[in-house]
Design an enzyme around this catalytic site. Sequence first.
Site, PDB file in Angstrom:
ATOM      1  NE  ARG A 152      66.696  41.914 -50.027  1.00  0.00           N
ATOM      2  CZ  ARG A 152      65.365  41.761 -49.385  1.00  0.00           C
ATOM      3  NH1 ARG A 152      64.879  42.119 -48.448  1.00  0.00           N
ATOM      4  NH2 ARG A 152      64.591  40.760 -50.327  1.00  0.00           N
ATOM      5  CG  HIS A 201      60.675  42.148 -53.367  1.00  0.00           C
ATOM      6  ND1 HIS A 201      61.592  42.304 -52.398  1.00  0.00           N
ATOM      7  CD2 HIS A 201      59.571  42.490 -52.547  1.00  0.00           C
ATOM      8  CE1 HIS A 201      61.122  42.762 -50.984  1.00  0.00           C
ATOM      9  NE2 HIS A 201      59.744  42.626 -51.563  1.00  0.00           N
ATOM     10  CD  GLU A 222      58.708  38.450 -47.127  1.00  0.00           C
ATOM     11  OE1 GLU A 222      57.648  38.774 -47.391  1.00  0.00           O
ATOM     12  OE2 GLU A 222      59.142  38.852 -45.842  1.00  0.00           O
ATOM     13  CG  ASN A 256      62.821  39.126 -45.512  1.00  0.00           C
ATOM     14  OD1 ASN A 256      63.868  39.542 -45.584  1.00  0.00           O
ATOM     15  ND2 ASN A 256      61.915  39.433 -46.634  1.00  0.00           N
TER      16      ASN A 256
HETATM   17  C1  PNW Z   1      57.643  41.933 -46.438  1.00  0.00           C
HETATM   18  N1  PNW Z   1      52.824  39.409 -42.818  1.00  0.00           N
HETATM   19  O1  PNW Z   1      56.256  41.375 -46.579  1.00  0.00           O
HETATM   20  C2  PNW Z   1      58.017  42.492 -47.772  1.00  0.00           C
HETATM   21  O2  PNW Z   1      59.128  41.540 -48.095  1.00  0.00           O
HETATM   22  C3  PNW Z   1      58.026  43.861 -48.121  1.00  0.00           C
HETATM   23  O3  PNW Z   1      58.202  44.235 -49.410  1.00  0.00           O
HETATM   24  C4  PNW Z   1      56.943  44.248 -47.365  1.00  0.00           C
HETATM   25  O4  PNW Z   1      56.941  45.910 -47.705  1.00  0.00           O
HETATM   26  C5  PNW Z   1      57.276  44.359 -46.000  1.00  0.00           C
HETATM   27  O5  PNW Z   1      57.672  42.833 -45.394  1.00  0.00           O
HETATM   28  C6  PNW Z   1      56.638  45.053 -44.857  1.00  0.00           C
HETATM   29  O6  PNW Z   1      55.193  44.411 -45.028  1.00  0.00           O
HETATM   30  C7  PNW Z   1      55.337  40.873 -45.698  1.00  0.00           C
HETATM   31  O7  PNW Z   1      51.542  39.867 -42.782  1.00  0.00           O
HETATM   32  C8  PNW Z   1      54.024  41.530 -45.739  1.00  0.00           C
HETATM   33  O8  PNW Z   1      52.970  38.794 -41.983  1.00  0.00           O
HETATM   34  C9  PNW Z   1      53.166  40.906 -44.870  1.00  0.00           C
HETATM   35  C10 PNW Z   1      53.622  39.993 -43.681  1.00  0.00           C
HETATM   36  C11 PNW Z   1      54.898  39.726 -43.466  1.00  0.00           C
HETATM   37  C12 PNW Z   1      55.939  40.310 -44.675  1.00  0.00           C
END
Ligand code: PNW
Length: 485
Positions: A81, A127, A174, A316
């Site tokens: 992906r 993204h 997201e 996710n």
């Molecule tokens: C996701 N939180 O983001 C994203 O889709 C990715 O690009 C990222 O690298 C990955 O998770 C890891 O963080 C998030 O704070 C960022 O709960 C922060 C959160 C959740 C998802």
Amino acid sequence: MATSSPANSLPSDFEWGFATAAYQIEGAFDEGGRGKSIWDTFCHLEPTRTKGANGDIACDHYHRYEEDFDLLSKYGAKAYRFSISWTRIIPMGGRDDEINEEGVAFYNRLIDALLARGITPWVTLYHWDLPQALHDRYGGWLNVEQSQRDFERYAKVCYERFGDRVKNWITLNEPWIVSIFGYSTGGNAPGRSSINPQSTEGNSATEPWTVGKALIMSHARAVALYNKEFRAAQNGRIGISLNGDYYEPWDMEDERDHEAAERRMEFHIGWFANPVCLAQDYPKCMREQLGDRLPEFTETEFGLLREAEIDFYGMNYYTSQFARHRDGPASETDCLGNVEEFQENKHGLSVGEPSGVHWLRSTPNLFRKHLTRVYRKYGKPIYITENGCPCPGEDKMTVEEAVNDVYRIRYFEDHINAVALARNEDGSDITGYFAWSLMDNLEWSDGYGVRFGVTFTDYNTLERTPKQSALLLKGMFDKYMVPTN
Ligand code: PNW
């Protein structure tokens, strides 16, 4: 650990692999005719809001994708992906702006390099890297009417140019993070907020809800277009990737905390899943709390949502938390459903084992509950489009230390086991899994310190070194695979 038995198995066609996103790995920010995105701008703000990090070079995947795809082969991945950078395809972003053939050619090479290795491409259209030109032109996602038309055209170009070979599409990654981190807390690009001292502009009481609607309608247009004009000829699948933790009551004895946990999940997931999976209005608890700050859908818009039927729910999942109710009315800038969040419950019990980043603890049992709740509520087959973690202390490790990623190995084992249980014991339809991420990369506002990769990236030499988990994941899946009849 579970062993292979029909009661605890995954079908032999279960799709699994690794995930990445364009801005986090590509680099080559000024090559190939690429336009600037809001993340280019955000990473270069002074004072820094990304720990001094930017994606100018990142992992230099733009030049090293062949090497990276050899890693995918070595790891035994069936699927990969990745996301397309909107500004490589349309540098100025808009529906009347020029297509950049060099950018199209880059993604053609990427797709062909995957197919040559027998790896199925899964493409995310968005993204987080909105064209800066659209932000400047009309406020980007703050403009519901304009942004959805520009996104639809961008999606159309992608289907036209890549849809002969790409059969798996994810519209948005997201939208919750895009809306809340981008326009409420201001921690992500474009960094707008009225409650963040580092932000100079924004309105946290209203903007995230406007942006949420723009994202929902953009998604809907892209899916409706696929269904009407491309599905029959290209025969692919399309969905969306939603984040969202599972919440348990902080105090099991308190009915108000049970309601708080459910409300928190509605604000996280129902906000998008109601319109996108069910063509329904936002959850009632959101209307009740937010009043007319939450935009309405017109009958025409509901019509479009109904035409935008998706094939799967991209999940996710990283962690879970406890929710405690708040007394009294919600503040105007509350976006969580008037709850407090904790990693320990009333009795001091931790939700799971801490990882290498403060917000993530390993919570496989709640992953199973989450999968089952989402499947029962929204009724779509689920693909796990992201799941992974950094190991405790990994940010300070040498490569020799980091490759011994015991915590991550256990995290994967436990979460894959939860997938099998949710399928076999709870009857949830889960058909694929992507580990986040193929390699250590730019972790947005956390910069390069937080390492989610199964491959170690040396940011000085750009050398890649497989961690143990990368090499073990195939075995973890094989253990569950039984021939399907
Ligand atoms: C996701 N939180 O983001 C994203 O889709 C990715 O690009 C990222 O690298 C990955 O998770 C890891 O963080 C998030 O704070 C960022 O709960 C922060 C959160 C959740 C998802």
